[in-house]
Structures are given as C-alpha cells and as structure tokens.
Design an enzyme around this catalytic site. Structure first.
Site, PDB file in Angstrom:
ATOM      1  N   ASN A 211       0.841  -1.204   0.000  1.00 35.30           N
ATOM      2  CA  ASN A 211       0.000   0.000   0.000  1.00 35.30           C
ATOM      3  C   ASN A 211       0.872   1.249   0.000  1.00 35.30           C
ATOM      4  O   ASN A 211       2.095   1.164   0.040  1.00 35.30           O
ATOM      5  CB  ASN A 211      -0.968  -0.020   1.192  1.00 35.30           C
ATOM      6  N   LYS A 290       8.610 -17.076 -10.751  1.00 33.30           N
ATOM      7  CA  LYS A 290       7.916 -15.918 -11.311  1.00 33.30           C
ATOM      8  C   LYS A 290       6.713 -16.379 -12.149  1.00 33.30           C
ATOM      9  O   LYS A 290       6.862 -17.255 -13.007  1.00 33.30           O
ATOM     10  CB  LYS A 290       8.898 -15.131 -12.190  1.00 33.30           C
ATOM     11  N   ASP A 307      -3.877  -9.967  13.079  1.00 31.50           N
ATOM     12  CA  ASP A 307      -4.066  -8.584  13.509  1.00 31.50           C
ATOM     13  C   ASP A 307      -3.087  -8.315  14.653  1.00 31.50           C
ATOM     14  O   ASP A 307      -3.293  -8.740  15.793  1.00 31.50           O
ATOM     15  CB  ASP A 307      -5.513  -8.337  13.944  1.00 31.50           C
ATOM     16  N   ILE A 308      -2.010  -7.646  14.315  1.00 33.70           N
ATOM     17  CA  ILE A 308      -0.893  -7.458  15.265  1.00 33.70           C
ATOM     18  C   ILE A 308      -1.337  -6.624  16.465  1.00 33.70           C
ATOM     19  O   ILE A 308      -1.025  -6.929  17.618  1.00 33.70           O
ATOM     20  CB  ILE A 308       0.292  -6.773  14.534  1.00 33.70           C
ATOM     21  N   PHE A 324      -4.519   2.960  15.149  1.00 37.84           N
ATOM     22  CA  PHE A 324      -4.865   4.001  14.176  1.00 37.84           C
ATOM     23  C   PHE A 324      -6.039   3.513  13.340  1.00 37.84           C
ATOM     24  O   PHE A 324      -6.179   2.313  13.101  1.00 37.84           O
ATOM     25  CB  PHE A 324      -3.674   4.315  13.266  1.00 37.84           C
ATOM     26  N   LYS A 338     -13.527   0.037  16.701  1.00 37.57           N
ATOM     27  CA  LYS A 338     -12.162  -0.536  16.799  1.00 37.57           C
ATOM     28  C   LYS A 338     -11.699  -0.554  18.238  1.00 37.57           C
ATOM     29  O   LYS A 338     -11.057  -1.512  18.695  1.00 37.57           O
ATOM     30  CB  LYS A 338     -11.193   0.279  15.948  1.00 37.57           C
TER      31      LYS A 338
HETATM   32  N1  CTP Z   1      -3.372  -3.461  12.353  1.00 42.11           N
HETATM   33  C1  CTP Z   1      -2.505  -4.444  12.774  1.00 42.11           C
HETATM   34  N2  CTP Z   1      -2.427  -5.634  12.117  1.00 42.11           N
HETATM   35  C2  CTP Z   1      -3.228  -5.880  11.054  1.00 42.11           C
HETATM   36  C3  CTP Z   1      -4.116  -4.892  10.617  1.00 42.11           C
HETATM   37  C4  CTP Z   1      -4.164  -3.701  11.274  1.00 42.11           C
HETATM   38  O1  CTP Z   1      -1.762  -4.212  13.749  1.00 42.11           O
HETATM   39  N3  CTP Z   1      -3.130  -7.047  10.434  1.00 42.11           N
HETATM   40  C5  CTP Z   1      -3.448  -2.196  13.100  1.00 42.11           C
HETATM   41  C6  CTP Z   1      -2.923  -0.997  12.370  1.00 42.11           C
HETATM   42  O2  CTP Z   1      -1.571  -0.766  12.666  1.00 42.11           O
HETATM   43  C7  CTP Z   1      -3.824   0.127  12.905  1.00 42.11           C
HETATM   44  C8  CTP Z   1      -5.146  -0.572  13.099  1.00 42.11           C
HETATM   45  O3  CTP Z   1      -4.817  -1.933  13.307  1.00 42.11           O
HETATM   46  O4  CTP Z   1      -3.401   0.588  14.159  1.00 42.11           O
HETATM   47  C9  CTP Z   1      -6.031  -0.425  11.910  1.00 42.11           C
HETATM   48  O5  CTP Z   1      -7.082  -1.275  12.081  1.00 42.11           O
HETATM   49  P1  CTP Z   1      -7.748  -2.008  10.829  1.00 42.11           P
HETATM   50  O6  CTP Z   1      -8.837  -2.843  11.395  1.00 42.11           O
HETATM   51  O7  CTP Z   1      -6.765  -2.632   9.936  1.00 42.11           O
HETATM   52  O8  CTP Z   1      -8.275  -0.765  10.077  1.00 42.11           O
HETATM   53  P2  CTP Z   1      -8.860  -0.827   8.683  1.00 42.11           P
HETATM   54  O9  CTP Z   1      -7.905  -1.472   7.731  1.00 42.11           O
HETATM   55  O10 CTP Z   1      -9.319   0.545   8.414  1.00 42.11           O
HETATM   56  O11 CTP Z   1     -10.010  -1.865   8.990  1.00 42.11           O
HETATM   57  P3  CTP Z   1     -11.423  -1.990   8.335  1.00 42.11           P
HETATM   58  O12 CTP Z   1     -11.136  -2.232   6.915  1.00 42.11           O
HETATM   59  O13 CTP Z   1     -12.015  -3.137   9.080  1.00 42.11           O
HETATM   60  O14 CTP Z   1     -12.092  -0.671   8.646  1.00 42.11           O
END
Ligand code: CTP
Length: 417
Positions: A211, A290, A307-308, A324, A338
């Site tokens: 991203n 590849k 989800d860390i 965030f 969240k």
């Molecule tokens: N995060 C994480 N590990 C992941 C995904 C997200 O630690 N695999 C953390 C990010 O660092 C951030 C937060 O979770 O602090 C974002 O939450 P997330 O649910 O990923 O947000 P969005 O991607 O906006 O989720 P959604 O699409 O469900 O709104």
C-alpha cells in the site's frame, strides 16, 4: 542524541549588543538541528549585524519594524507571535530586559514577546557592571517571577576589556538548553513499541501486494516518544526514512514478520502504538517461480493476516494499546468500534480521502478517541501531530495506571489483612 528541535518553530530575537554576531551562528546551528527559524531584530541590532545575514542563514525575511505597512497588512506581529513554539532573545541587552520587565511594546520584538503564548528564553549579554546593576537584577527577578527563562550570562573577558559576568552564553550551550526544553520526560522510564510503514506480501519472487503508506506518521510518533523519554523500538516495514535518533529499529517486510518481531518484544513493553498499514490479506500461496503471463486472467486467492494490534492488546498483564484508524466516513462510529473490538485504550482516527491529509502526505489531522472522551488534533505537519498525540498518550497512560493502582489498593489491603 535526540533531535528535539526538528520542525520546531523558533523565533529568535536579536537586540543591540556586540554579541549579536554570535546569534548568526545560533541560527545556523538551529537550522542544522532541523528547526524552522524566523528572526526579529530591534532597530539598534541592525547596527551590529545586517538583517541580510540573518535572512540568508534563516532562509526567511527578517522583520525589524513594528509598523511595516506591507507585513502588517495581515497583523504580522500577532501572526508571528502565534507562530512560534518558543521565543529566544539572544543577545538580550539591559535595555531590552528593562522594556520587557515593564511590558513595553515600543518595537516589534518587545510587542511579539508580549503577544506570544510561547515560552520565552532570554540570553542576556552586556557589560559586567550593567549586569550587576540593581535595576538589571531587579528586572531579571521580575521576569523570572513571570516564568521567563534565562540562560547565563557567562563570566569572562568582555569586549570592553572588563572581566566578569555579562558574556553571551555560547551558541552550542543555548542550543542544548533549547533541546532540553523540548524533551518532556512524560514517558521517562517507559518502554514503547511502535509499528510503522506498509507491509509487503509476496505473490511470487518478484511481485508483492502492498500500500501507499510512507511510514512518516509512525516514525514521527517513534521520535516523539523518544523525545518524551521513552525507550522506543520501531518495527518498520519498508520505508525510505532515516531511523529517528535514540530509537531501535527492526526492519521487516511481511505482516507475519512484523507480527513475530512484535511478539518477541511485547513482554517488556508498557505501551504499544500500531501505526503500520499492515496488509489485512496476503496471497494464500506464494509461487516459487515468477508467474508467467500465460493466462488471460489471473485470480489471486488472499487470506487474512494476523491482527498485530489486536494480539498486542490481549497481552497479559495488559499494556496500553493505541491503534490508528483510517476511515473515509463515519469516523467516530468506526473508530469507537475498533476501540471496543480490539480492546484498545486509544484510537487515533483520520479521515482519508481529504486532500493533503493522511497517506503519503506531509500533514495529518487526527481525532483521538478513548472510552469516555475524545480530542481533535487539528491539521499540522506530522511531527507536530505526533508530539501532541504522544503527550495525550502519556497523559491517558498515567491516568489509566493511577486508576488501576487505586482499584488494586483495597484488594492489596485485604490481602495484607
Ligand atoms: N493493524 C494491525 N495488524 C493488522 C491490521 C491492522 O496491527 N493485520 C493495526 C494498524 O496498525 C492500525 C489498526 O490496526 O493501528 C487499523 O485497524 P484495521 O482494522 O486494519 O483498520 P482498517 O484497515 O481501516 O479496517 P477496516 O477495513 O475493518 O475498517
């Protein structure tokens, strides 16, 4: 060494002393430290060093006159007073101390000093007898009583031939004193773990899913936490950024590498701040070779990553977890969801899709939510927003701990009884 002056707005006032030439060196050093410097001179000071010198060194026009029709069109003396994070007057003459002590506003610099809410630091320089004069000492005491900070003067040989107190503190010492002012200590002794940047999820040996995250917000948060006195570990996806001073950085590429780097360091952490744009999905199968463009279409099967943040927030004993949230609408509802779903203490949310804010931009604007409150951090460069966020985290962290301690107290008393 922590670079606490990076992106700080320093307004340097220069008054009519022979030491004004040293202020030029101070501007150079402030710029090297990353500060944004504007110089205001008293009319008398321009007899010692020309405004052009300060203009060239600061990279901005120098203001001298209070009633400068062009610059004042937009109330420039108020604007500059509001702009400053700190106002430093070096050298400050006996006359300037006297005018400041009595609240006079008869030139631009004294007006700005009255009109600013920023902390004021004075570095006096004058003849030793003038410094010892009862009037000067009384003026300094008056200013000190109002919370004005003073650096020096130093003692030694003076340009007039005298020996004694009255020399301007040397620019490196002024710089160090300013740096110390910005190191808050609000997280002193705390261990903070920060994730930042994007992750890269391989498709085959040469391609990946990722991203647009630049990592800037996370690096600014890590820097601000270090400035606040914390021991900071930054687990970073691929970025083009330099490691902030006094921060330990661990480089990772994929979400799983980030997850295991975080797991390995969770035990000692007091606060976890997840700023990374972790990929939510990764290719379910990574091709060993590849992928060739044989087929007309190609479908990638994706699977969820760990989800860390949610995992970190479940650690026992609990740590203070900050997440965030980037949303394109309905900020509060999604951010609060969240907060609850991931068991977080704080969520810093921003609206993405607003031009100039969020991913890969210089500025950010956040609304921070916690269980029973919220605060808006208005649009500003990421370094400033990060400092405000870290101050808020330190505050909420202290309150959470205080609440936990008082909740524990009756139990502890019972256990002792
Ligand atoms: N995060 C994480 N590990 C992941 C995904 C997200 O630690 N695999 C953390 C990010 O660092 C951030 C937060 O979770 O602090 C974002 O939450 P997330 O649910 O990923 O947000 P969005 O991607 O906006 O989720 P959604 O699409 O469900 O709104």
């Amino acid at each position: 060494m922590i670079n606490a002056l990076a992106e700080r707005r320093v307004l340097l006032g220069v008054t009519a002393g022979i030491a004004a030439y040293k202020a030029a060196d101070l501007v150079r050093r402030l710029r090297e430290a990353g500060a944004d410097v504007r110089v205001v001179m008293t009319p008398g000071a321009t007899g010692f060093v020309g405004p052009l010198t300060f203009q060239a060194l600061s990279g901005h026009p120098v203001r001298v006159e209070l009633l400068d029709a062009d610059a004042e069109a937009g109330m420039a003396h108020i604007d500059i007073a509001r702009w400053a994070d700190i106002v430093v007057v070096a050298p400050a003459t006996a006359d300037f101390l006297a005018r400041l002590a009595h609240g006079q506003a008869d030139d631009l610099l004294s007006t700005v000093c009255l009109a600013t809410a920023a902390p004021l630091v004075l570095a006096p320089a004058m003849n030793q007898q003038m410094w010892r004069a009862a009037a000067t000492q009384a003026n300094c005491a008056l200013l000190a009583g109002r919370g004005v900070d003073r650096l020096g003067p130093d003692e030694g040989r003076q340009s007039c031939g005298d020996n004694g107190p009255g020399r301007l503190v040397e620019p490196p010492a002024i710089l160090a004193a300013l740096e110390r002012r910005f190191v808050s200590g609000a997280l002193a002794g705390r261990s903070v773990l920060v994730t930042a940047g994007p992750t890269r999820e391989p498709i085959d040996p040469v391609r990946y899913v990722s991203n647009h995250s630049s990592g800037r917000m996370g690096y600014a948060v890590a820097r601000a936490a270090a400035e606040a006195g914390a021991r900071v570990t930054l687990v970073s996806g691929p970025t083009a950024l330099d490691t902030p001073a006094a921060v330990t950085r661990i480089d990772v590429a994929t979400a799983e590498e980030m997850a295991s780097a975080v797991r390995a360091r969770l035990a000692g952490a007091d606060i976890f701040i997840g700023t990374a744009a972790v990929a939510d999905y990764r290719p379910a199968h990574v091709a060993a070779h590849k992928i060739k463009k044989d087929a007309a279409t190609l479908t990638l099967a994706l699977e969820r990553t760990t989800d860390i943040l949610a995992e970190a927030a479940r650690r026992e004993p609990p740590l203070f977890a900050v997440g965030f949230a980037a949303e394109t609408g309905d900020l509060e509802r999604y951010a609060r969801a969240k907060l609850i779903d991931k068991h977080l203490d704080l969520v810093a949310a921003n609206l993405v899709g607003t031009p100039g804010i969020g991913f890969n931009t210089e500025d950010n604007e956040l609304v921070v939510f916690w269980a029973d409150g919220q605060r808006r951090l208005t649009r500003a460069p990421k370094d400033r927003i990060a400092r405000e966020l870290v101050a808020l985290i330190a505050d909420r962290y202290a309150q959470t701990r205080a609440a936990a301690t008082s909740a524990d107290a009756p139990a502890a008393q019972e256990a002792r009884a």
